[in-house]
Write an enzyme that holds these catalytic residues in place. Structure first.
Site, short mmCIF file in Angstrom:
data_model
loop_
_atom_site.label_atom_id
_atom_site.label_comp_id
_atom_site.label_asym_id
_atom_site.label_seq_id
_atom_site.Cartn_x
_atom_site.Cartn_y
_atom_site.Cartn_z
CE LYS A 1 9.57 -33.29 -7.66
NZ LYS A 1 8.71 -34.29 -8.22
CD GLU B 1 16.94 -35.21 -8.52
OE1 GLU B 1 16.71 -35.30 -9.73
OE2 GLU B 1 16.24 -35.74 -7.64
NE ARG C 1 -0.72 -38.51 -8.76
CZ ARG C 1 -0.18 -38.69 -9.96
NH1 ARG C 1 -0.68 -39.61 -10.77
NH2 ARG C 1 0.84 -37.97 -10.36
P1 ADP Z 1 7.40 -33.88 -11.39
O1 ADP Z 1 6.96 -34.38 -10.04
O2 ADP Z 1 7.30 -32.39 -11.51
O3 ADP Z 1 6.77 -34.62 -12.52
P2 ADP Z 1 9.83 -35.51 -11.53
O4 ADP Z 1 10.87 -35.47 -10.49
O5 ADP Z 1 8.91 -36.68 -11.53
O6 ADP Z 1 8.98 -34.15 -11.45
O7 ADP Z 1 10.50 -35.38 -12.96
C1 ADP Z 1 9.75 -35.18 -14.13
C2 ADP Z 1 10.63 -35.39 -15.35
O8 ADP Z 1 11.74 -34.49 -15.36
C3 ADP Z 1 11.29 -36.76 -15.41
O9 ADP Z 1 10.44 -37.72 -15.97
C4 ADP Z 1 12.50 -36.49 -16.27
O10 ADP Z 1 12.13 -36.43 -17.63
C5 ADP Z 1 12.91 -35.11 -15.85
N1 ADP Z 1 13.93 -35.20 -14.76
C6 ADP Z 1 13.71 -35.24 -13.43
N2 ADP Z 1 14.87 -35.32 -12.75
C7 ADP Z 1 15.86 -35.34 -13.67
C8 ADP Z 1 17.30 -35.40 -13.61
N3 ADP Z 1 17.95 -35.44 -12.45
N4 ADP Z 1 17.98 -35.40 -14.79
C9 ADP Z 1 17.36 -35.32 -15.98
N5 ADP Z 1 16.01 -35.25 -16.10
C10 ADP Z 1 15.26 -35.26 -14.97
#
Ligand code: ADP
Length: 482
Positions: free
Chosen positions: A109, A193, A285
């Site tokens: 990430k 973040e 994917r």
């Molecule tokens: P993973 O790869 O573990 O699924 P992601 O980065 O795709 O992690 O984030 C999964 C979920 O977490 C997002 O869909 C959102 O709901 C929440 N999320 C991620 N980053 C943030 C953020 N900066 N602020 C608020 N919610 C977040």
């Protein structure tokens, strides 16, 4: 391509096998013997055992043993491990997915955030640097401000994610996120973040071919999540301004182009309540929720994946692609909503899938399947499409009423309360939705189906009767209903 090995299980294995059959490609199912895969096997031409879906060497061996010249990894397991794509490239086996270098570029990430920043794609304000010392992370956290999200750089599936609302919580959050990340991914690097309140999760399906053509297939709104895990997905995103859709799909194509992306991928964004969007990550994917895109655009993503991996051009130009009507998907799980959504295991005593116009069920189980503890307890995906969002919700409500699973607790009636909730109907979705409405979504009166299920769970054998004219639970129960 003559023979394709599927290195995955459950509904996604069935989904891929169906496309193989339609394309005249022989299919091989790599099965793990800890999994009751009697249903899945029916769709394959042959089977081969695999020690673990997580072991690159074992998957390549299974392909060699069975004479397969291609591997489809499905989603999860090895699908996003550059090592499997690289091992296929070395072994002369076609990997149904992107090149290993694109997977590697999006694997972390932190690194993918840095890449997006260079490409001009907005990322959530935060820290993605190399220096992982507590002193630096604490100083960076101060700059970002609260609330803050600590994430595992190698993360996935919502693991290793901690919200910090109070400066005193930061140290503990860093420690527990590191521990979780090490355990789940063998890599404890973190990123920070800004935590966005009440956001939406909107993602864009992209597709590239070996000639460098890249298209998008519009967005999916996956805001309804429990513990950062998607539960309901839909396309188009409800109440979504066209200008935002245009900007976001453009950013997604730029992201894919930046890593020479080939095959199907998804660029995930988080959207603030005032319509700012930020890159979250790219999933290299096929996604669980790909059917909603298939239903609104009318394409077959798996067929296209196989074609493109064998060197053919993309089957569509951007100008051919349109969103038509509305599609919604729900994930049906063996879990108990009344008991903290604990995964359930046991035998499915009665199983009746809904059908009819605009109803698609992608499932990996049948009556008699033993749901075990070793794998994800998702039983099926129910996807409904109709000409409008309202009609798609009505159809989903009907299909969920027609979906009968007895013998173990499941989330079907909870899903019905979710999709019929007035705020969902109004399209007021955010990633907080399920937590905010937690109480309203709990059953207020004892439900008859779980009661029957509890009784049936103790019966050792499968119900085999197929009474004619099954219209309600009691009919479906056959001899057990009398
Ligand atoms: P993973 O790869 O573990 O699924 P992601 O980065 O795709 O992690 O984030 C999964 C979920 O977490 C997002 O869909 C959102 O709901 C929440 N999320 C991620 N980053 C943030 C953020 N900066 N602020 C608020 N919610 C977040």
């Amino acid at each position: 391509m003559r023979k394709l090995l599927v290195a995955n299980r459950g509904e996604i294995a069935v989904r891929i096998a169906r496309s193989c059959r339609e394309m005249g490609i022989a299919s091989v199912f790599a099965y793990d013997e800890r999994d009751d895969s009697r249903f899945v096997r029916r769709f394959f031409d042959s089977i081969v055992p695999v020690a673990s879906y997580l072991d690159v060497g074992a998957v390549i061996d299974a392909a060699r043993k069975s004479g397969a010249d291609a591997i489809h990894p499905g989603y999860g397991f090895l699908s996003e491990r550059a090592a499997l794509a690289a091992a296929c490239e070395d072994a002369g086996i076609v990997f149904i997915g992107p090149k290993s270098k694109s997977i590697a570029a999006m694997g972390s990430k932190s690194e993918s955030r840095q890449l997006m920043t260079r490409l001009g794609v907005p990322v959530v304000p935060g820290y993605d640097g190399e220096d992982q010392s507590d002193a630096t992370l604490t100083a960076e956290a101060k700059k970002i401000g609260l609330p803050l999200l600590v994430k595992a750089s190698a993360g996935g599936g919502g693991k290793g994610m901690k919200i910090v609302r109070d400066p005193a919580e930061l140290q503990r959050a860093l420690e527990s996120a590191r521990r979780e990340a090490m355990k789940a991914f063998g890599d404890d690097r973190l990123l920070l973040e800004r935590y966005i309140e009440e956001p939406r999760h909107v993602e864009v399906q992209v597709f590239g071919d070996s000639r460098g053509e890249i298209v998008h297939l519009f967005e999916r709104d996956c805001s309804l999540q429990r513990r950062h895990q998607k539960v309901v997905e839909e396309s188009p995103a409800p109440n979504y301004p066209e200008t935002l859709r245009e900007k976001m799909t453009k950013a997604a194509v730029a992201a894919a182009r930046g890593v020479d992306y080939q095959n199907a991928g998804t660029v995930e964004f988080i959207v603030t309540p005032d319509g700012e969007f930020y890159f979250l990550e790219m999933n290299t994917r096929l996604q669980v929720e790909h059917p909603v895109t298939e239903l609104v655009t009318g394409v077959d993503l798996v067929r296209a994946q196989i074609d493109v991996a064998s060197g053919k051009p993309l089957p569509w130009k951007q100008s051919d692609l349109r969103q038509r009507g509305h599609a919604i998907e729900v994930r049906v799980y063996a879990e108990d909503p009344a008991d903290r959504f604990l995964p359930q295991s046991g035998r499915i005593a009665v199983y009746r899938e809904p059908s009819g116009p605009g109803v698609r069920v992608d499932s990996g189980v049948m009556e008699g399947t033993e749901v075990g503890v070793n794998f994800d307890p998702m039983l099926a995906k129910l996807v409904c499409c109709a000409e409008s969002r309202d009609a798609a919700i009505d159809r989903m409500d009907r299909a969920l009423r027609d979906f009968i699973v007895l013998g173990l607790n499941n989330n079907i009636s909870w899903l019905r309360r979710v999709v019929t909730h007035e705020e969902f109907r109004a399209g007021k979705v955010s990633t907080r939705f399920l937590a905010e409405h937690e109480n309203a979504l709990m059953a207020t009166t004892p439900e008859i189906v779980p009661l029957i299920a509890a009784a049936l769970a103790s019966t050792p054998r499968t119900v085999k009767s197929e009474p004619a004219g099954v219209t309600c639970v009691w009919d479906a129960l056959g001899p057990w209903g009398r």
